[in-house]
Design a protein around this motif. Structure first.
Motif, PDB file in Angstrom:
ATOM      1  N   LEU A  93       0.719  -0.982   0.148  1.00 26.74           N
ATOM      2  CA  LEU A  93       0.151   0.023   0.151  1.00 26.74           C
ATOM      3  C   LEU A  93       0.687   1.636   0.261  1.00 26.74           C
ATOM      4  N   VAL A  94       2.216   0.982   1.154  1.00 27.66           N
ATOM      5  CA  VAL A  94       2.251   2.073   0.718  1.00 27.66           C
ATOM      6  C   VAL A  94       3.606   2.684  -1.033  1.00 27.66           C
ATOM      7  N   GLU A  97       0.978   3.445  -2.859  1.00 25.48           N
ATOM      8  CA  GLU A  97       0.011   5.581  -3.067  1.00 25.48           C
ATOM      9  C   GLU A  97       1.691   5.797  -3.422  1.00 25.48           C
ATOM     10  N   ASP A  98       3.042   5.819  -3.680  1.00 23.89           N
ATOM     11  CA  ASP A  98       4.113   6.652  -4.722  1.00 23.89           C
ATOM     12  C   ASP A  98       4.039   6.453  -5.770  1.00 23.89           C
ATOM     13  N   ALA A 101       1.711   8.871  -6.966  1.00 16.94           N
ATOM     14  CA  ALA A 101       2.022  10.215  -6.263  1.00 16.94           C
ATOM     15  C   ALA A 101       1.723  11.210  -7.400  1.00 16.94           C
ATOM     16  N   THR A 106      -6.872   7.676  -5.990  1.00 20.99           N
ATOM     17  CA  THR A 106      -6.628   7.452  -4.161  1.00 20.99           C
ATOM     18  C   THR A 106      -7.009   6.101  -4.908  1.00 20.99           C
ATOM     19  N   HIS A 118      -8.968   1.063   4.757  1.00 17.82           N
ATOM     20  CA  HIS A 118      -7.475   2.262   4.686  1.00 17.82           C
ATOM     21  C   HIS A 118      -7.677   2.789   3.584  1.00 17.82           C
ATOM     22  N   THR A 120      -5.125   5.921   0.566  1.00 10.50           N
ATOM     23  CA  THR A 120      -3.910   6.230   1.028  1.00 10.50           C
ATOM     24  C   THR A 120      -4.260   7.873   0.248  1.00 10.50           C
ATOM     25  N   ARG A 121      -3.465   9.102   0.385  1.00  6.69           N
ATOM     26  CA  ARG A 121      -4.114  10.911  -0.139  1.00  6.69           C
ATOM     27  C   ARG A 121      -3.287  11.209  -1.481  1.00  6.69           C
ATOM     28  N   SER A 122      -3.867  11.898  -2.334  1.00  7.19           N
ATOM     29  CA  SER A 122      -3.318  12.320  -3.211  1.00  7.19           C
ATOM     30  C   SER A 122      -2.220  13.556  -2.563  1.00  7.19           C
ATOM     31  N   ARG A 135     -13.261   7.966   0.481  1.00  6.19           N
ATOM     32  CA  ARG A 135     -12.158   7.721   1.375  1.00  6.19           C
ATOM     33  C   ARG A 135     -11.809   7.682   3.117  1.00  6.19           C
ATOM     34  N   TYR A 214      -1.332  -5.006  -8.000  1.00  9.35           N
ATOM     35  CA  TYR A 214      -1.597  -4.551  -6.306  1.00  9.35           C
ATOM     36  C   TYR A 214      -2.428  -5.544  -5.801  1.00  9.35           C
TER      37      TYR A 214
END
Length: 397
Positions: A93-94, A97-98, A101, A106, A118, A120-122, A135, A214
């Motif tokens: 998930l990390v 998110e990268d 980016a 999201t 869970h 991620t954030r924009s 989200r 993913y």
């Protein structure tokens, strides 16, 4: 007249010319919601079926949908049930998110009931209005709450889904574009849904392919995390694919029965996921004790399956205390066939083979438990438990 009754009228009139996706969607909505005609060929079958379920649920496309969280007790329950999933998915998930980016997307992970656990954030504020609400942890994205959307359709069908703009059932959600894929557990049941969503702009890449990649990676991590005391077999037609989302994985219990298969392994082995009664001897053409010997090798071995397919195969034992595998695997540096070890007198069960490996390592470390634990990458407690079960002490090794 009800929409489903009107859909039985005669053949469609000639389709007017349309040159953009927006025109195609507008025509599909007109055909379905105004004319009562099934818009086959204009939108996917999964979207049409979702629209139909919403209509039969007496929902109105003009309703304004709010992304409201479920009750606090249900949020707590969802997060508690998802602990193994979240731990297994944390690294991916990390990385996801990268990966996202530079986009307006999201990534959202829900449990098997559609509750967000869970997101991620924009990287930047793109003026979204709906996405910051959707989200939030605890929001339900199932079809009952938000109508046609990729997470809800995937929850319902357990299949990947893409829902773009006007394909959403409710009008106020048509700024959203989403792609979702399922994640299954060791029992073959739906464990979670991974979704990519953007608001106000179409995807600038193949979102369905990215989310599927993913989701597969997270599913493989979850399968391994849930496989305490299983022998996990890795296989693929190329050694370079071992350790990637494209590898096949199979979990074997102490009797040699196949406890689970991921989708890739099922296709390579020519069997059906969830098929009962499969045994390692029949599917791999290798006795259990020979498969167990592969846990001592650092390189994959070339093997011909009973179906005639040549695959590279490797194995590792999952530590019972959750400390991870006893042996880390790697693909061979040179693509040369490594022979599967000839069966020597070894323990008949995976538990005994695991203990045998620990005893051998202790011998090499002159009985030093701490040193042996570091070498194996497990806890000292695991070694003591194995020795206690064998009614042995380190000094006896």
């Amino acid at each position: 007249m009800r929409l489903d009754q009107r859909s039985t009228r005669g053949p469609l009139p000639p389709q007017p010319f349309f040159s953009t996706p927006q025109q195609r969607l507008a025509l599909a909505r007109q055909r379905y919601f105004e004319d009562g005609v099934r818009p086959s060929g204009l939108v996917s079958e999964s979207v049409i079926q979702s629209w139909s379920r919403c209509v039969h649920g007496h929902r109105d496309p003009v309703e304004r949908i709010a992304f409201n969280p479920v009750t606090p007790s249900r949020i707590h329950s969802a997060l508690s049930r998802s602990q193994v999933l979240l731990q297994a998915a944390a690294t991916d998930l990390v990385q996801l998110e990268d990966t996202l980016a530079g986009t307006a997307c999201t990534a959202i992970l829900t449990d098997h009931q559609g509750v967000v656990v869970h997101a991620t954030r924009s990287a930047a504020d793109h003026g979204e209005v709906l996405l910051p609400l959707a989200r939030r942890v605890g929001v339900s994205l199932d079809e009952e709450h938000i109508g046609t959307g990729a997470p809800g359709v995937t929850l319902r069908t357990e299949q990947p889904c893409l829902v773009l703009g006007g394909e959403h059932f409710f009008g106020n959600l048509q700024q959203l574009h989403c792609a979702a894929a399922p994640i299954r557990d060791v029992h073959g049941r739906l464990a979670a849904v991974l979704d990519l969503t953007s608001e106000g702009r179409p995807f600038g890449f193949d979102a369905a392919a990215v989310v599927a990649l993913y989701a597969t990676t997270i599913e493989n991590q979850l399968l391994r995390a849930q496989s305490s005391e299983h022998l996990v077999v890795h296989l693929q037609t190329s050694p370079a694919l071992l350790g990637t989302p494209m590898e096949g994985l199979a979990g074997l219990d102490a009797s040699g029965r196949i406890a689970w298969l991921n989708n890739v392994a099922a296709r390579l082995l020519g069997v059906t996921q969830g098929e009962a009664g499969l045994h390692a001897d029949d599917v791999f053409g290798i006795a259990l004790n020979r498969l167990a010997l592969l846990t001592r090798a650092s390189d994959a071995a070339l093997h011909r399956l009973p179906n005639g397919l040549n695959v590279w195969i490797a194995a590792r034992m999952q530590a019972p205390d959750g400390a991870g595998p006893l042996v880390q695997l790697r693909a061979p540096a040179r693509v040369e066939p490594a022979r599967i070890p000839v069966a020597e007198p070894v323990a008949a069960t995976l538990r005994d083979n695991d203990r045998h490996l620990i005893v051998q390592t202790l011998q090499a470390c002159a009985g030093n438990v701490s040193k042996a634990a570091r070498k194996l990458g497990v806890s000292r407690g695991l070694i003591y438990r194995h020795l206690k079960q064998a009614k042995a002490e380190p000094a006896d090794v």
